[in-house]
Design a protein around this motif. Structure first.
Motif, PDB file in Angstrom:
ATOM      1  N   GLU A   1      29.931  55.569  49.717  1.00 10.52           N
ATOM      2  CA  GLU A   1      28.494  55.607  49.467  1.00 10.52           C
ATOM      3  C   GLU A   1      27.743  55.338  50.756  1.00 10.52           C
ATOM      4  O   GLU A   1      28.269  54.740  51.680  1.00 10.52           O
ATOM      5  N   GLN A   2      26.484  55.801  50.749  1.00 13.60           N
ATOM      6  CA  GLN A   2      25.667  55.642  51.933  1.00 13.60           C
ATOM      7  C   GLN A   2      24.212  55.529  51.490  1.00 13.60           C
ATOM      8  O   GLN A   2      23.766  56.297  50.629  1.00 13.60           O
TER       9      GLN A   2
ATOM     10  N   LYS B   1      20.802  51.136  57.370  1.00 14.89           N
ATOM     11  CA  LYS B   1      21.633  52.161  56.745  1.00 14.89           C
ATOM     12  C   LYS B   1      23.043  51.594  56.588  1.00 14.89           C
ATOM     13  O   LYS B   1      23.646  51.120  57.550  1.00 14.89           O
ATOM     14  N   VAL B   2      23.556  51.638  55.365  1.00 14.47           N
ATOM     15  CA  VAL B   2      24.884  51.106  55.059  1.00 14.47           C
ATOM     16  C   VAL B   2      25.800  52.252  54.665  1.00 14.47           C
ATOM     17  O   VAL B   2      25.421  53.106  53.859  1.00 14.47           O
ATOM     18  N   THR B   3      27.005  52.259  55.211  1.00 11.02           N
ATOM     19  CA  THR B   3      28.025  53.230  54.825  1.00 11.02           C
ATOM     20  C   THR B   3      29.254  52.456  54.390  1.00 11.02           C
ATOM     21  O   THR B   3      29.803  51.676  55.164  1.00 11.02           O
ATOM     22  N   ASN B   4      29.659  52.645  53.133  1.00 13.39           N
ATOM     23  CA  ASN B   4      30.864  52.021  52.583  1.00 13.39           C
ATOM     24  C   ASN B   4      31.949  53.083  52.450  1.00 13.39           C
ATOM     25  O   ASN B   4      31.648  54.256  52.218  1.00 13.39           O
TER      26      ASN B   4
ATOM     27  N   ILE C   1      33.996  58.441  53.096  1.00 15.87           N
ATOM     28  CA  ILE C   1      32.765  57.728  52.731  1.00 15.87           C
ATOM     29  C   ILE C   1      32.679  57.611  51.211  1.00 15.87           C
ATOM     30  O   ILE C   1      32.834  58.593  50.496  1.00 15.87           O
TER      31      ILE C   1
ATOM     32  N   PRO D   1      32.336  48.034  55.993  1.00 14.25           N
ATOM     33  CA  PRO D   1      31.086  48.802  55.965  1.00 14.25           C
ATOM     34  C   PRO D   1      30.468  48.896  57.364  1.00 14.25           C
ATOM     35  O   PRO D   1      30.655  48.011  58.198  1.00 14.25           O
TER      36      PRO D   1
ATOM     37  N   TYR E   1      26.899  49.207  59.437  1.00 12.59           N
ATOM     38  CA  TYR E   1      25.461  48.944  59.319  1.00 12.59           C
ATOM     39  C   TYR E   1      24.771  49.471  60.561  1.00 12.59           C
ATOM     40  O   TYR E   1      25.179  49.181  61.677  1.00 12.59           O
TER      41      TYR E   1
ATOM     42  N   ARG F   1      29.752  64.925  46.559  1.00 16.35           N
ATOM     43  CA  ARG F   1      28.736  64.017  46.025  1.00 16.35           C
ATOM     44  C   ARG F   1      28.911  63.861  44.518  1.00 16.35           C
ATOM     45  O   ARG F   1      29.179  64.832  43.815  1.00 16.35           O
TER      46      ARG F   1
ATOM     47  N   TRP G   1      20.195  57.079  48.233  1.00 19.06           N
ATOM     48  CA  TRP G   1      21.567  56.582  48.206  1.00 19.06           C
ATOM     49  C   TRP G   1      22.450  57.703  47.682  1.00 19.06           C
ATOM     50  O   TRP G   1      22.131  58.322  46.669  1.00 19.06           O
TER      51      TRP G   1
ATOM     52  N   GLN H   1      26.464  58.696  46.575  1.00 21.35           N
ATOM     53  CA  GLN H   1      27.837  58.292  46.299  1.00 21.35           C
ATOM     54  C   GLN H   1      28.723  59.533  46.333  1.00 21.35           C
ATOM     55  O   GLN H   1      28.297  60.614  45.910  1.00 21.35           O
TER      56      GLN H   1
END
Length: 122
Positions: A51-52, A39-42, A49, A29, A31, A74, A65, A67
């Motif tokens: 989720e964010q 802000k997190v991006t997985n 991507i 991820p 950060y 999306r 958020w 996904q």
């Protein structure tokens, strides 16, 4: 003896390469700090991507958020405030879209759209 050694080397290389294929992991991820939020991006294993979204200083979900599916479309747009589900959520399921309205983490209303409308196309 040479044949046995050759077979052992081939077998070992196949086992090692098979382990590399099955042990593929998603990128770590990412950060970032934006406006006092984290802000997190997985990511998926493919690097797309998954989720964010944002966390506040208390590590609670906050803000928008999103996904995504594996093709980058999306699937959910959600809203949180200090870990509580709030506002409008949009959920895409095949050819329909659901709009779920939350008030204090409880569903207040659900609307459904089907077909070719581009009003809320993702």
């Amino acid at each position: 003896m040479k044949k046995l050694l050759f077979i052992a080397v081939i077998f070992t290389s196949l086992v090692i390469s098979a382990q590399n294929i099955t042990n593929i992991e998603a990128p770590k991820p990412v950060y970032e700090v934006e406006d006092g939020l984290v802000k997190v991006t997985n990511f998926y294993v493919t690097g797309e991507i998954r989720e964010q979204g944002f966390y506040d200083a208390e590590k609670k979900l906050t803000g928008e958020w999103i996904q995504y599916n594996k093709t980058g479309k999306r699937t959910i747009v959600a809203n949180y405030y200090k870990g509580v589900k709030v506002g409008k959520w949009l959920v895409w399921q095949g050819d329909k879209m659901l709009q779920v309205d939350y008030e204090q983490s409880r569903v207040a209303n659900v609307s459904e759209w089907k077909g070719t409308s581009t009003l809320a196309d993702n």
